[in-house]
Each structure stands twice: as structure tokens, then as C-alpha cells.
Write an enzyme that holds these catalytic residues in place. Structure first.
Site, PDB file in Angstrom:
ATOM      1  N   LYS A 158       0.839  -1.205   0.000  1.00 52.41           N
ATOM      2  CA  LYS A 158       0.000   0.000   0.000  1.00 52.41           C
ATOM      3  C   LYS A 158       0.880   1.263   0.000  1.00 52.41           C
ATOM      4  O   LYS A 158       0.649   2.187  -0.784  1.00 52.41           O
ATOM      5  CB  LYS A 158      -0.927  -0.010   1.220  1.00 52.41           C
ATOM      6  CG  LYS A 158      -1.933   1.122   1.189  1.00 52.41           C
ATOM      7  CD  LYS A 158      -2.948   0.975   2.279  1.00 52.41           C
ATOM      8  CE  LYS A 158      -2.310   1.191   3.607  1.00 52.41           C
ATOM      9  NZ  LYS A 158      -2.816   2.218   4.450  1.00 52.41           N
ATOM     10  N   ASP A 191      -6.626   1.302   0.668  1.00 51.58           N
ATOM     11  CA  ASP A 191      -6.690   1.472   2.124  1.00 51.58           C
ATOM     12  C   ASP A 191      -8.106   1.095   2.573  1.00 51.58           C
ATOM     13  O   ASP A 191      -8.920   0.614   1.783  1.00 51.58           O
ATOM     14  CB  ASP A 191      -6.333   2.916   2.523  1.00 51.58           C
ATOM     15  CG  ASP A 191      -7.398   3.906   2.093  1.00 51.58           C
ATOM     16  OD1 ASP A 191      -8.309   3.523   1.310  1.00 51.58           O
ATOM     17  OD2 ASP A 191      -7.356   5.057   2.544  1.00 51.58           O
TER      18      ASP A 191
END
Ligand code: SF4
Length: 211
Positions: free
Chosen positions: A120, A138
Site C-alpha cells: 500500500k 486502504d
């Protein structure tokens, strides 16, 4: 969601905010990387409050290493998990100097080898600092992808893969920000604002309430 609906979904989000920006504050790719590492399980507002004074004096890995772990802790102690994060930031700064001449590499594999940096974080850095068409999934994007039917998936990786396939090329560069902002301010976790949602007619969420 059908391709024409996906196109319309992003057309509307982009029309409302043509040049979306990260809400994390940074001054260069290195400070962006540090801010993203610090933001794990913390709010952007909380991170910005700490990094404002920090980035006024530290903008390079060399300066961070000179500041040291103890010094860094002093700046970030209001952020959750600050002990581990301070360790990671110092170590990743040392590694940037050792392996990459003090620069942030534009390379997913190299980024993911740094402590505290997962897929991420690498996606955020590649997108925001280098303009690549990555989508960092997210909690907000995961929720929006699933609720709307845009990119349903059981894991963040599955949602990311679906989004990369579904989002039209024209919107891929900023899809990440549009989805985060939509999830943060409209399609909120506990109570989505369906009555004011600009994509309500395209969304497949079965519990939406339109006043
Ligand atoms: S209609 Fe509601 S659930 Fe669907 S995207 Fe909008 S806010 Fe989210």
C-alpha cells in the site's frame, strides 16, 4: 458494475475535483515516504500536525539519520505506534543512503524492501511522487470498492486487481485519490451520506437510504 457505469462514476468524481491531492503534507518524495509510513493506523491530520515541525528541519535521509531515533521520537510521539515507526524511519533512511544514494527509488520491489513499507505504501509513493497509475487500497477504498459494486473483493489485493482492470485509463492516475476522498467524506464507514452522494444512482449498495 458495467463499464459505462464505471466511466460515469469516475467522470462525476473527477468533475467535482479535477486535480485531487494527497491530504498528507510533504515537500519531496522522501518526506512523502516518511509521512505515509507514519500514517499507518493514524489520521492524515494527526500525521501533518507532527510532520509540520519535523519537515521544517528534516527533508533528507541524511538529516533524519543525524536527528536519530531519540530525536525523531520527540517529533512523532503523538502518533500511534511511534516507537516502531521511529525505528523504521531511521532504518529506512539508512537503507536509502546505503542502497539508493539517498534517493527514493521509483521501483516497487526496492520500496517494499524498506522497513515499514508494504504494498500500500509503495503504491502511494509511486502514484503521488512519481505519477504512476497505481491504486493503494486502504480501508476507504476497500469499503467503497465493495459497497458500490465497483470492485468487490475479499482482500485489499483482490480489490486492487479489480480496480486496475475496471478503471478506464483516463481516470487511473487519480482514481486512488477520488476513491479515498469519496470514502472519507461521503461513503463513510458507519453512516454513508447516500442522500448527497453524486454516484448514488450507479451504486449497488443494497442498504443505501436516499431521502
Ligand atoms: S450511494 Fe451510499 S453507499 Fe453508494 S457510494 Fe454513495 S454513499 Fe456510498
Amino acid at each position: 458494475m458495467k463499464p459505462a457505469a464505471v466511466q460515469e462514476f469516475f467522470r462525476r468524481l473527477s468533475a467535482a475535483n479535477p486535480e485531487p491531492r494527497s491530504e498528507l503534507e510533504y515537500v519531496n518524495p522522501y518526506t512523502l515516504l516518511v509521512a505515509v509510513v507514519l500514517s499507518a493506523q493514524a489520521t492524515d491530520v494527526g500525521v501533518n500536525r507532527a510532520t509540520g515541525p519535523l519537515f521544517a528541519v528534516v527533508t533528507t535521509p541524511q538529516q533524519m539519520v543525524a536527528l536519530g531515533e531519540e530525536g525523531l521520537r520527540g517529533y512523532i510521539k503523538t502518533i500511534g505506534l511511534f516507537n516502531t515507526k521511529a525505528k523504521n524511519v531511521i532504518r529506512l533512511s539508512e537503507l536509502l543512503i546505503e542502497r539508493h544514494g539517498g534517493e527514493v527509488p521509483r521501483d516497487r520491489e526496492a520500496l517494499e524492501q524498506l522497513p515499514g513499507v508494504g504494498r500500500k505504501t509503495a503504491n502511494v509513493v509511486l502514484n503521488v511522487a512519481f505519477g504512476e497509475e497505481t491504486i493503494a487500497v486502504d480501508t476507504h477504498i476497500f469499503r467503497v470498492g465493495n459497497r458500490t459494486g465497483l470492485a468487490p473483493g475479499k482482500t485489499p489485493d483482490a480489490v486492487e486487481a479489480k480496480l486496475l482492470k475496471a478503471v478506464p485509463k483516463l481516470f487511473r492516475r487519480h482514481a486512488h485519490h477520488w476513491l479515498i476522498l469519496h470514502g472519507r467524506y461521503v461513503c463513510k464507514a458507519r453512516k454513508p451520506d447516500c442522500p448527497i452522494c453524486p454516484v448514488a444512482d450507479l451504486c449497488a449498495y443494497k442498504d443505501k437510504v436516499i431521502a
